[in-house]
Design an enzyme around this catalytic site. Sequence first.
Site, short mmCIF file in Angstrom:
data_model
loop_
_atom_site.label_atom_id
_atom_site.label_comp_id
_atom_site.label_asym_id
_atom_site.label_seq_id
_atom_site.Cartn_x
_atom_site.Cartn_y
_atom_site.Cartn_z
N VAL A 236 -8.74 -1.17 9.16
CA VAL A 236 -10.12 -0.98 9.48
C VAL A 236 -10.83 -0.25 8.36
O VAL A 236 -12.06 -0.56 7.92
CB VAL A 236 -10.39 -0.22 10.70
CG1 VAL A 236 -9.89 1.05 10.86
CG2 VAL A 236 -11.74 -0.38 11.03
N TYR B 135 4.45 -7.33 17.46
CA TYR B 135 4.78 -6.15 16.23
C TYR B 135 5.20 -4.81 16.64
O TYR B 135 6.36 -4.37 16.34
CB TYR B 135 3.43 -5.94 15.48
CG TYR B 135 3.49 -4.62 14.46
CD1 TYR B 135 4.09 -4.91 13.26
CD2 TYR B 135 2.91 -3.51 14.71
CE1 TYR B 135 4.22 -3.94 12.24
CE2 TYR B 135 2.96 -2.56 13.92
CZ TYR B 135 3.74 -2.71 12.75
OH TYR B 135 3.79 -1.59 11.78
N ASN C 209 -1.69 4.85 11.62
CA ASN C 209 -3.11 4.58 10.94
C ASN C 209 -3.23 5.00 9.87
O ASN C 209 -4.10 6.08 9.23
CB ASN C 209 -4.06 4.91 11.74
CG ASN C 209 -4.27 3.96 12.94
OD1 ASN C 209 -3.66 4.27 14.01
ND2 ASN C 209 -5.04 2.78 12.89
N ARG D 34 -10.45 -5.73 21.06
CA ARG D 34 -9.46 -6.32 20.44
C ARG D 34 -8.34 -6.17 21.32
O ARG D 34 -7.74 -5.35 21.71
CB ARG D 34 -9.30 -5.98 19.08
CG ARG D 34 -8.75 -7.15 18.25
CD ARG D 34 -8.51 -6.53 16.67
NE ARG D 34 -7.62 -5.54 16.49
CZ ARG D 34 -7.14 -4.92 15.49
NH1 ARG D 34 -7.69 -5.51 14.56
NH2 ARG D 34 -6.45 -4.05 15.50
N GLY E 86 1.83 -7.61 -0.25
CA GLY E 86 1.71 -6.66 -1.79
C GLY E 86 1.14 -7.38 -3.12
O GLY E 86 1.09 -8.52 -2.80
N ASP F 180 13.40 -11.61 -1.15
CA ASP F 180 12.85 -11.51 0.32
C ASP F 180 13.92 -10.66 1.02
O ASP F 180 15.15 -11.09 1.04
CB ASP F 180 12.82 -13.18 0.82
CG ASP F 180 11.80 -13.23 2.12
OD1 ASP F 180 12.45 -12.30 2.88
OD2 ASP F 180 11.13 -13.88 1.94
N GLN G 250 9.93 0.09 3.48
CA GLN G 250 8.84 -0.06 3.93
C GLN G 250 8.45 -1.77 4.10
O GLN G 250 7.46 -1.71 4.69
CB GLN G 250 7.77 0.38 2.68
CG GLN G 250 8.23 1.66 2.20
CD GLN G 250 7.89 2.82 3.28
OE1 GLN G 250 6.94 2.61 4.12
NE2 GLN G 250 8.88 3.50 3.29
N PHE H 169 0.90 -1.29 0.11
CA PHE H 169 0.02 0.25 -0.08
C PHE H 169 0.95 1.21 0.00
O PHE H 169 0.84 1.89 -0.97
CB PHE H 169 -1.03 -0.02 1.25
CG PHE H 169 -1.66 1.32 1.84
CD1 PHE H 169 -1.98 2.20 0.87
CD2 PHE H 169 -1.36 1.36 2.98
CE1 PHE H 169 -2.47 3.32 1.29
CE2 PHE H 169 -1.90 2.85 3.64
CZ PHE H 169 -2.53 3.53 2.63
P1 NAD Z 1 1.72 -3.70 3.15
O1 NAD Z 1 1.66 -5.01 3.70
O2 NAD Z 1 0.66 -3.09 2.09
O3 NAD Z 1 2.99 -3.38 2.31
C1 NAD Z 1 4.42 -4.14 2.92
C2 NAD Z 1 5.06 -4.56 1.85
O4 NAD Z 1 6.26 -5.47 2.24
C3 NAD Z 1 4.28 -5.66 0.88
O5 NAD Z 1 4.24 -5.30 -0.45
C4 NAD Z 1 4.73 -7.07 1.08
O6 NAD Z 1 4.74 -8.04 -0.13
C5 NAD Z 1 6.50 -6.76 1.42
N1 NAD Z 1 6.97 -7.53 2.16
C6 NAD Z 1 6.69 -8.00 3.38
N2 NAD Z 1 7.83 -8.93 3.60
C7 NAD Z 1 8.70 -9.02 2.90
C8 NAD Z 1 9.72 -9.80 2.80
N3 NAD Z 1 10.18 -10.46 3.67
N4 NAD Z 1 10.49 -9.28 1.82
C9 NAD Z 1 10.42 -8.41 0.88
N5 NAD Z 1 9.24 -7.94 1.00
C10 NAD Z 1 8.18 -7.87 1.94
O7 NAD Z 1 1.65 -2.53 4.34
P2 NAD Z 1 1.70 -1.21 4.44
O8 NAD Z 1 0.69 -0.48 5.12
O9 NAD Z 1 1.91 -0.49 2.93
O10 NAD Z 1 2.97 -0.72 5.48
C11 NAD Z 1 4.31 -0.34 4.97
C12 NAD Z 1 5.04 -0.12 6.20
O11 NAD Z 1 4.61 0.74 6.97
C13 NAD Z 1 5.30 -1.49 6.95
O12 NAD Z 1 6.89 -1.49 7.53
C14 NAD Z 1 4.41 -1.24 7.99
O13 NAD Z 1 4.67 -2.10 9.42
C15 NAD Z 1 4.35 0.30 8.26
N6 NAD Z 1 3.33 0.85 8.95
C16 NAD Z 1 2.40 0.80 8.34
C17 NAD Z 1 1.16 1.56 9.02
C18 NAD Z 1 -0.21 1.59 8.33
O14 NAD Z 1 -1.14 2.13 8.84
N7 NAD Z 1 -0.47 1.17 7.18
C19 NAD Z 1 1.24 2.04 10.39
C20 NAD Z 1 2.33 1.83 10.84
C21 NAD Z 1 3.64 1.57 10.17
#
Ligand code: NAD
Length: 324
Positions: free
Chosen positions: A191, A147, A176, A282, A39, A59, A79, A14
């Site tokens: 959510v 986490y 969020n 939760r 993703g 990976d 990310q 995302f």
């Molecule tokens: P997402 O799940 O859409 O994106 C994460 C991406 O990382 C995915 O494309 C996934 O395939 C890739 N990935 C996972 N494991 C991997 C691996 N072992 N090797 C290579 N790629 C891998 O999530 P997001 O919401 O886009 O989150 C991005 C980052 O932001 C993450 O680090 C997440 O912890 C952090 N974050 C997100 C939020 C939020 O509200 N969305 C809040 C706090 C922190």
Amino acid sequence: MSTSTILITGGAGFIGSNLCDYFLQKGYTVICLDNFATGHRHNVAPFLSNFNFKLIEGDIRDYSVCKHAVDGVDFVLHQAALGSVPRSIKDPITSNEVNVSGFLNMLVAARDAGVKRFIYAASSSTYGDSESLPKVEDVIGKPLSPYAITKYVNELYAEIFSRTYGMETIGLRYFNVFGRRQDPNGAYAAVIPKFVMQMMKHESPVINGDGLYSRDFTYIDNVVQMNELAMLTTNPEAVNTVYNTAYGDRTTLNQMVHLLKDYLSVYDSSIGTIPIIHGPNRVGDIPHSLASIDKAKRLLGYAPKYAFADGLKEAVNWYWQNLK
Ligand code: NAD
């Protein structure tokens, strides 16, 4: 147009795909490293024909993959991680391997390649059981989930790498995040997209608890802005630290659902009558979350463009156009 090269790990997710999109439009060369664990190929499909885009399917738990990905890179926007508190409660080992060992692999690879700056996705979950509001960067509590531990460990490693090896790092504690391309499906969906999809199908959304818990919901474009500011800042005081990445306001879950209903009713008036269901709270959820964004304003010149309601309207529009 820029001649710099950016590696975006998790670029098929995302937030990562929105970063790829933005920086490609700005003329950067963008390398996306992703293993498609959470993703999607459709998130990067529009970029594949761009001469400035390169996809590495791999990976981050594999150091040789990280080493290959950072070759010739100026900036890393890291990310890639396994998000979701419940996922980490169910499988803490995998969350730790990806979020901690994978992170460390990326840091070492970036250090050895001499990248200019390593910017990484940190998390508001690092505030843990601290009850103080608004959250300011240097007052944190104890983590409330596996986490949250992984994201806090990222910050500790980044700080040590800055001090020990003179690497430039910046952590962005996302609050969020929501917006276009956030995955509405699966057991660990966030959510807002989950509720949008349910209501588009005329299903009742289930709020965990009485709906009075609140969050600093942050629209994706504000997050993209923070990544750009973190990447480009020339202020020496602004690096080797962490920033809240948020709008700086809070909305209860009840308020969020009512706004969602209003916006979706523009497209389908019957959505306005869908009943809302309340379930139990939760495990691991904190009651309230609100960021102070003063530090980002002061040191990076951050000025978020999207208040929650404006971003939500954009997001609803996107889901309706793309996923209905
Ligand atoms: P997402 O799940 O859409 O994106 C994460 C991406 O990382 C995915 O494309 C996934 O395939 C890739 N990935 C996972 N494991 C991997 C691996 N072992 N090797 C290579 N790629 C891998 O999530 P997001 O919401 O886009 O989150 C991005 C980052 O932001 C993450 O680090 C997440 O912890 C952090 N974050 C997100 C939020 C939020 O509200 N969305 C809040 C706090 C922190």
